[in-house]
Design a protein around this motif. Structure first.
Motif, mmCIF file in Angstrom:
data_model
loop_
_atom_site.group_PDB
_atom_site.id
_atom_site.type_symbol
_atom_site.label_atom_id
_atom_site.label_comp_id
_atom_site.label_asym_id
_atom_site.label_seq_id
_atom_site.Cartn_x
_atom_site.Cartn_y
_atom_site.Cartn_z
ATOM 1 N N ALA A 1 -36.851 -18.457 6.132
ATOM 2 C CA ALA A 1 -36.385 -18.031 4.807
ATOM 3 C C ALA A 1 -36.992 -18.881 3.711
ATOM 4 N N GLU A 2 -37.083 -20.158 3.994
ATOM 5 C CA GLU A 2 -37.599 -21.075 2.996
ATOM 6 C C GLU A 2 -39.100 -20.955 2.842
ATOM 7 N N GLY A 3 -39.771 -20.840 3.965
ATOM 8 C CA GLY A 3 -41.227 -20.876 3.934
ATOM 9 C C GLY A 3 -41.866 -19.573 3.502
ATOM 10 N N CYS A 4 -41.262 -18.462 3.904
ATOM 11 C CA CYS A 4 -41.897 -17.166 3.629
ATOM 12 C C CYS A 4 -41.279 -16.578 2.375
ATOM 13 N N LYS A 5 -41.821 -16.984 1.260
ATOM 14 C CA LYS A 5 -41.174 -16.660 -0.004
ATOM 15 C C LYS A 5 -41.266 -15.190 -0.363
ATOM 16 N N ASP A 6 -42.195 -14.484 0.259
ATOM 17 C CA ASP A 6 -42.344 -13.067 -0.068
ATOM 18 C C ASP A 6 -41.641 -12.155 0.917
ATOM 19 N N LEU A 7 -40.788 -12.736 1.727
ATOM 20 C CA LEU A 7 -40.148 -11.964 2.784
ATOM 21 C C LEU A 7 -39.333 -10.812 2.201
ATOM 22 N N ARG A 8 -39.648 -9.587 2.653
ATOM 23 C CA ARG A 8 -38.927 -8.408 2.157
ATOM 24 C C ARG A 8 -37.914 -7.919 3.158
ATOM 25 N N ARG A 9 -38.266 -8.083 4.408
ATOM 26 C CA ARG A 9 -37.390 -7.542 5.445
ATOM 27 C C ARG A 9 -37.203 -8.576 6.537
ATOM 28 N N LEU A 10 -35.956 -8.775 6.922
ATOM 29 C CA LEU A 10 -35.647 -9.800 7.917
ATOM 30 C C LEU A 10 -34.601 -9.296 8.904
ATOM 31 N N SER A 11 -34.889 -9.483 10.187
ATOM 32 C CA SER A 11 -33.874 -9.219 11.215
ATOM 33 C C SER A 11 -33.703 -10.491 12.018
ATOM 34 N N VAL A 12 -32.455 -10.908 12.159
ATOM 35 C CA VAL A 12 -32.202 -12.158 12.870
ATOM 36 C C VAL A 12 -31.469 -11.881 14.165
ATOM 37 N N SER A 13 -31.565 -12.814 15.082
ATOM 38 C CA SER A 13 -30.855 -12.674 16.359
ATOM 39 C C SER A 13 -30.762 -14.032 17.020
ATOM 40 N N GLY A 14 -30.154 -14.050 18.192
ATOM 41 C CA GLY A 14 -29.954 -15.340 18.856
ATOM 42 C C GLY A 14 -28.673 -15.970 18.339
ATOM 43 N N LEU A 15 -28.416 -17.181 18.801
ATOM 44 C CA LEU A 15 -27.187 -17.857 18.392
ATOM 45 C C LEU A 15 -27.337 -18.383 16.968
ATOM 46 N N LEU A 16 -26.491 -17.926 16.088
ATOM 47 C CA LEU A 16 -26.586 -18.325 14.688
ATOM 48 C C LEU A 16 -25.209 -18.641 14.145
ATOM 49 N N SER A 17 -25.112 -19.748 13.431
ATOM 50 C CA SER A 17 -23.833 -20.087 12.815
ATOM 51 C C SER A 17 -23.876 -19.697 11.340
ATOM 52 N N ASP A 18 -22.786 -19.948 10.652
ATOM 53 C CA ASP A 18 -22.736 -19.614 9.230
ATOM 54 C C ASP A 18 -23.834 -20.335 8.460
ATOM 55 N N LYS A 19 -24.212 -21.504 8.956
ATOM 56 C CA LYS A 19 -25.236 -22.292 8.250
ATOM 57 C C LYS A 19 -26.524 -21.518 8.067
ATOM 58 N N ALA A 20 -26.911 -20.811 9.108
ATOM 59 C CA ALA A 20 -28.174 -20.070 9.026
ATOM 60 C C ALA A 20 -28.147 -19.154 7.808
ATOM 61 N N PHE A 21 -26.989 -18.591 7.557
ATOM 62 C CA PHE A 21 -26.896 -17.616 6.478
ATOM 63 C C PHE A 21 -26.773 -18.284 5.133
ATOM 64 N N LYS A 22 -26.303 -19.499 5.153
ATOM 65 C CA LYS A 22 -26.327 -20.258 3.907
ATOM 66 C C LYS A 22 -27.775 -20.436 3.481
ATOM 67 N N TYR A 23 -28.641 -20.769 4.443
ATOM 68 C CA TYR A 23 -30.052 -20.956 4.118
ATOM 69 C C TYR A 23 -30.697 -19.651 3.682
ATOM 70 N N ILE A 24 -30.345 -18.606 4.407
ATOM 71 C CA ILE A 24 -30.948 -17.321 4.059
ATOM 72 C C ILE A 24 -30.520 -16.916 2.651
ATOM 73 N N GLY A 25 -29.257 -17.081 2.357
ATOM 74 C CA GLY A 25 -28.770 -16.738 1.024
ATOM 75 C C GLY A 25 -29.447 -17.576 -0.044
ATOM 76 N N LYS A 26 -29.712 -18.817 0.306
ATOM 77 C CA LYS A 26 -30.286 -19.717 -0.692
ATOM 78 C C LYS A 26 -31.753 -19.428 -0.950
ATOM 79 N N HIS A 27 -32.488 -19.059 0.098
ATOM 80 C CA HIS A 27 -33.939 -18.983 -0.046
ATOM 81 C C HIS A 27 -34.536 -17.586 -0.034
ATOM 82 N N ALA A 28 -33.889 -16.675 0.648
ATOM 83 C CA ALA A 28 -34.537 -15.378 0.838
ATOM 84 C C ALA A 28 -34.280 -14.478 -0.359
ATOM 85 N N LYS A 29 -34.917 -14.832 -1.462
ATOM 86 C CA LYS A 29 -34.592 -14.148 -2.707
ATOM 87 C C LYS A 29 -35.224 -12.782 -2.835
ATOM 88 N N LYS A 30 -36.215 -12.547 -2.020
ATOM 89 C CA LYS A 30 -36.873 -11.244 -2.171
ATOM 90 C C LYS A 30 -36.525 -10.281 -1.051
#
Lengths: 338, 585
Positions: free
Chosen positions: B424-453
């Protein structure tokens, strides 16, 4: 074993355009709880209506069943389990969705593992209680897409958890039929089109190897009023009875579905007793197209000969099937071939 | 009064504006701009067919030439939307037929199309040119025949992964002998055999034919004969390759391919036997797109093919390619933009292919232009994700499916939070994202913070609490489509961010903890959202706090829809009423 298994529909067959000719709920008198999962008693076929007592029970049961609990399906308290056990086998599938996760406190994987193995046992318990329900209809809620017959036999898997690989594929109940595993609905997210194409491709490559007796023999099965074709592997059955049974299971959903929704098939599943009721009031005949392109009634020639000549199957409405080749001609043809 | 552009001038200016987003902005300037824009708009895109009424669209854009519609939610692809849910094309066709007879192109995705619809199209639009149906269902080959027979100027007929009632191959013979306008024909999803002589004649009299995708019933001989008649093809979907290999057959095939000097895209290849692959070698250097995702070819035959494809930009393949195959791709296919790796055995416990996260790491390192990834893999690591993010900050679409739900980083046993944070942080132009695997709320904090596009986000079996949804709805500014399954939250976050939902096209949540009470509140609070509950039981028979099975929430100006089936309950805006379950017309 009657060679011609017919399916019943006491509701007009829906046209293929759902938005015209729509069947409004009101015309079906007494339609309640049209249940696309087909798990609870469906009154849509016009047979028994729900008794008041049954309603209450159902409400109570539903209430309990939907109570928020933490844990995976099957991991409920013993009391709840008992209640669920009272229901008809089909109903146990009510919560096939994987979803309820361990509590927030138990984030670490070890406790998830504990939950998992415990839950798995519960889950596979519920699955194993109805051995008949291994048909493709239960799995994947793959309602409308033609499934390769390969998936008709045992297709459930245990829900895998993050536990060592070795454990994840074993069931805890050895009494269950071999490979009785449950699948998570819609997971992994692969389109049905792809899954079905691959399944067919694999089977076809068997045929290409040129092994005459073995390998799959897929024929298409269509049904009047059902929008989609299915495919069955004739070699996976040994007689007409098995074929009929499989087809009944496959196409019951279509006939039931036609009562009530927009005309597109709904996904009602009946308990076993209702299923038999449906089939007894026959309105459909099973026909096949043979190598000459003629449409014949199924069941008149010996099974081995049948799978040799059958190119396609069709479940026709009884009235449409009038005039189809009956036994004498079928036997004649087969004699001519012999 | 001030200056006012004569509408002719404005029209002329607008003729240079193609993008619908821009045109939408133009239409908001003032009434006269609205009027001019609407009369000149030629291409209309409706991402959710229930967001607006067909009549309103037809009335607003009388000069429309091209209509694109999408129906069912994306998760319908994975059987999460029961049949009969909706997405009917008919009302749209009817409305267009009445008001917009100049319509030439219709593109539908995930909609229910009937033979009646197809016949209506054929009868209503005199200059109809393009029909593309993707993942549609409800029609038969009879409907296709109607299109073929009646649309004199038909250029494009593509059936992509549709479920069609196949009544035989006759439909092809309905193309009149006078039709010569065909540019693209795709019938790869049909089962029945078509008469090869009909197809040969059709191809021979279509000099503009650029794209031809056959169904598996077309044999190798048929393919050869067609290629001979259409050496100008740029896109080819082969039929079945499963014939016994005969020496003359092979050389004929080879020769036919080598004459197709403009071929850029190759697909189909069902049942292809490795012995046939060399026949394709001659076209490899020119290929920009290769779809091997139905070809059960394994290593090392795959590599032999791929190492010749130096111009390849798009590769779809199965996990049979293994890590070493992807290593080869990384070194030979330097132009690669898009990679999709599908599982060959979708059943979970049959996954024993040597494809790991390493394969994707190879490609991320070697293919500088890589921007779109769909990758199925049994398990993954944070380290791999970090490398991918570091090497490929230009990623626009990243869809990772770790097949085992809740699978942590298998080397460290940690959640994959760090890995997706890096993405999320590195790929600033990310338009579409699908996540999987073990993920806690933290992962989504990062996604919310960085995945602006990020516009579309897909989540399954993840998170711990409502915080997850809160992070996403408050952080992801560009979010338009959110689909979530089997995650343990709902009410609080949803109600808190109700307003956000009106800025999005849709939200899908299944097997989460969204209660009926929350759905009601949400619906009452937000007048322009349709809150639909998909449930086998009427939600009212349960306590308000009990979770509903699935919800689909979308913004709309058309009000609640009138075609819901029994198992879909639209929450009524009026709290007295509860749910409205409108009977079908």
């Amino acid at each position: 074993m009657s060679p011609e298994e017919e399916l019943q529909s006491n509701v007009s067959v829906a046209s293929s355009s759902p938005t015209s000719n729509c069947i409004s709920r009101n015309t079906l008198g007494g339609l309640k709880e049209h249940n696309y999962l087909g798990l609870s008693d469906c009154s849509s076929v016009g047979s028994s209506t729900l008794s008041p007592l049954a309603e209450d029970d159902k409400a109570t049961i539903s209430l309990k069943a939907t109570e928020l609990t933490l844990g995976l399906p099957g991991s409920q308290s013993p009391a709840r389990d008992t209640e669920l056990n009272l229901l008809s086998p089909a109903k146990l599938d009510e919560k096939p969705f994987f979803p309820l996760l361990p509590s927030k406190d138990e984030i670490c994987s070890s406790s998830q593992k504990n939950n998992a193995s415990g839950n798995k046992r519960g889950f596979s318990d519920t699955m194993d209680q109805f051995a008949e329900a291994k048909s493709s209809v239960y799995t994947e809620k793959n309602w409308m897409f033609p499934e390769a017959a390969a998936t008709q036999s045992v297709t459930k898997k245990d829900v895998p958890q993050n536990i060592p690989k070795g454990q994840s594929s074993t069931t805890n109940n050895s009494s269950s039929p071999p490979a009785a595993k449950a699948q998570i609905v819609g997971w992994p997210p692969v389109r049905s089109y792809r899954k079905n194409t691959l399944a067919t491709t694999c089977k076809n490559s068997d045929e290409v190897d040129g092994r005459p007796g073995s390998g799959a023999l897929f024929v298409k099965v269509s049904m009047d009023g059902a929008p989609y074709l299915r495919k069955v592997d004739l070699r996976s059955y040994t007689n007409y009875g098995e074929l009929s049974l499989a087809l009944e299971k496959m196409f019951t959903t279509f006939t039931l579905g036609q009562c009530g929704s927009n005309g597109a098939a709904g996904k009602d599943m009946l308990s076993e007793t209702k299923l038999k009721d449906l089939l007894n009031g026959k309105d459909y005949v099973l026909t096949y197209e043979d190598k000459d392109g003629d449409w014949m009634l199924v069941g008149d020639v010996p099974w081995e000969m049948f799978i040799d000549v059958c190119k396609k199957l069709k479940i026709m409405k009884g009235c449409d099937a009038i005039g189809l080749a009956a036994a004498p001609r079928a036997m004649e043809k087969s004699k001519m071939r012999a | 009064m001030g200056l006012r552009l004569p509408s002719k001038v404005l029209e002329h200016i607008l003729s240079f504006i193609d993008s619908n987003e821009d045109r939408n902005s133009v239409s908001l300037v003032c009434k006269s701009w609205f009027e001019t824009e609407r009369k000149t708009r030629k291409r209309v895109f409706v991402g959710n067919c229930y967001a607006v009424s067909p009549a309103a669209v037809a009335k607003r854009f009388p000069e429309v030439r091209s209509l694109t519609l999408k129906g069912k939610p994306h998760f319908a692809d994975y059987n999460l939307v029961p049949d009969g849910w909706g997405g009917y094309a008919w009302p749209w066709i009817e409305a267009m037929a009445a008001k917009c007879p100049s319509l030439e192109e219709i593109r539908l995705k995930r909609m229910v199309v009937t033979d009646e619809c197809l016949e209506k199209i054929a009868a209503s639009f005199k200059d109809f040119k393009v029909l593309v149906l993707t993942s549609c269902e409800g029609f038969s080959t009879d409907g296709i025949a109607a299109i073929a027979a009646t649309c004199r100027n038909l250029r494009v007929l593509e059936l992509r992964e549709c479920i069609v009632e196949d009544l035989g191959g006759d439909w092809l013979s309905y193309f009149p002998e006078t039709s010569t306008s065909l540019v693209s024909l795709d019938f790869s999803c049909l089962d029945s055999e078509v008469k090869i002589s009909d197809l040969e004649r059709l191809v021979s009299r279509s000099p503009n034919l650029k794209s031809l995708k056959l169904n598996p019933a077309v044999t190798l001989d048929g393919l050869v004969s067609l290629l001979r008649r259409a050496p100008q093809l740029t896109e080819l979907g082969t039929g079945s390759f499963a014939a016994q290999l005969k020496p003359e057959a092979f050389s004929k095939l080879s020769e036919a391919f080598s004459n197709c000097k403009q071929l850029q895209s190759l697909s189909g290849l069902w049942d292809v036997l490795p012995e046939y692959l060399p026949a394709l070698y001659s076209v490899c250097p020119g290929l920009t797109s290769l779809n091997l995702s139905y070809a059960t070819v394994r290593m090392p035959d795959l590599v032999e093919l791929l190492r010749r494809c130096s111009k390849l930009q798009k590769l779809w393949v199965m996990d049979l390619i293994e890590d070493k195959g992807l290593e080869a791709v990384a070194s030979y296919c330097k132009e690669l933009r898009e990679l999709r790796v599908f599982p060959s055995a979708p059943d979970l416990d049959e996954a024993n292919i040597p494809l790991t996260e390493q394969g994707l790491v190879f490609v991320s390192k070697g293919c500088r232009k890589l921007e779109s990834v769909l990758y199925f893999c049994v398990q993954f690591t944070n380290a791999a994700l970090l490398t991918i993010a570091r090497k490929r900050p230009n990623l626009k679409c990243f869809r990772l499916c770790v097949i085992e739900p809740f699978a942590p980083d298998y080397k460290t046993n940690e959640p994959l939070d760090k890995g997706f944070k890096a993405i999320a942080e590195g790929c600033k132009d990310l338009r579409r994202l699908s996540v999987s695997g073990l993920l806690s709320d933290k992962a989504f904090k990062y996604i919310g913070k960085h995945a602006k596009k990020v516009r579309m986000l897909s989540i399954a079996f993840a998170g711990d609490s409502d915080l997850m949804l809160h992070h996403l709805l408050s952080g992801c500014e560009s979010l338009k489509k959110l689909e979530i399954r089997d995650c343990p939250f709902g009410d609080t976050a949803l109600l808190e961010h109700a307003a956000k939902l009106e800025t999005m096209r849709s939200l899908w949540m299944s097997s989460c903890f969204v209660s009926f009470g929350a759905c009601k509140l949400l619906s009452q609070k937000m007048p322009r959202l349709n809150v639909e509950v998909i449930d086998e039981h009427p939600p009212e028979t349960r306590p308000e706090s009990s979770p509903v099975e699935r919800i689909y929430i979308y913004r709309t100006v058309a009000g609640p829809r009138m075609d819901t089936p029994e198992f879909v309950w639209t929450i009524h805006k009026n709290p007295e009423i509860g749910v409205s379950h409108l009977a079908i017309k």
